[in-house]
Design a protein around this motif. Sequence first.
Motif: not given
Length: 317
Positions: A192-195, A205-211, A174-190
């Motif tokens: 996200l890298a463009a951001e 992770l905040v990004f647009s659909d530009r690519l 019933g306890r939620t551990d939110q994403s500020q502690n659950f870090v997503l590593d997206v190295r190699g994603n074009a």
Amino acid sequence: MLKHYTSFRLSVLASLFLLLPGCIDQISADLPVPPNVLVVNSILTPDSVVRVQVSRVTSTVDSASRLLSSARVYLGTPSQGEELLRNQGRGLYVSPTKPVSGIPYTLRAEADGYPSASATDTMPAAIPIREAWYAYPTGTDRNNELLGTIVVRFDDPASTTNFYEITAYQRQGGRTDQSQNFVLDVRGNAALAAEGDAEFNPGSLVFSDRLFNGQAFELRASFHPFWGSGGGISNGQPVGPRVTGEVYVELRSISRAYYQYRKSWTRHFYNQGTKGPSGDLNQLLFLGDPTRMYSNVNGGYGVAASHAVVVQPLPLR
């Protein structure tokens, strides 16, 4: 290594405290008068009523409350005109309206002695997740700690510019551990890298659909589980982090205003020197220049932005 780092950090801070008394002097100065404007903040979501906070810009020597409980706040749409929001005190104003995607909503605030402030944003439509899952363990990092992998796939609508935010978390008992502690590593994603956000340690992770406008999109990210959810002692031996409980991903379709605000907030938060639970010594000693926060409020400050969210549990593969 940690012991030497801690001793170094304490010695540096102690030296600073010894030097500070000799560097303090009182001076007289005429501080600039802050602008006499309103600050309007609201995040619109389709599954919640509209809530707006209204405050004012104050100086450092102003001890009065920043929150304004005497304002008049209106919510307007092109087809239904304006609705006066209910005053709940302490600067909070509420409407029973739940925003609908594709409709522009305008918030307008008035208060005696202040110029009117307004902002408009359009609620985006929620984008369904086509497929999502996680695997653990799938590798190790440079410290030989186990990593997992999260995969999220969705189809981006064509002919429009879209913006997204992705977070992931695990829920246990019933306890939620939110994403500020659950870090997503997206190295190699074009996309996200463009951001250009990686160096600022973003909490989501905040990004647009530009690519990838109008195409299928796949996010593949590595992650560390929480120490708190699996750490401890087992058979007399320390147990490292592991995935326990349910894992979820949130895909938010966000407005352009939300996108721009969130990116400016990431840089502002990083610049404060609060990069993590224990901070960072270099950030503490050498803070960066102030950064300007994004605002879409005409005649004032703050932001009125919107997002629609899809939450999906992730099966283990």
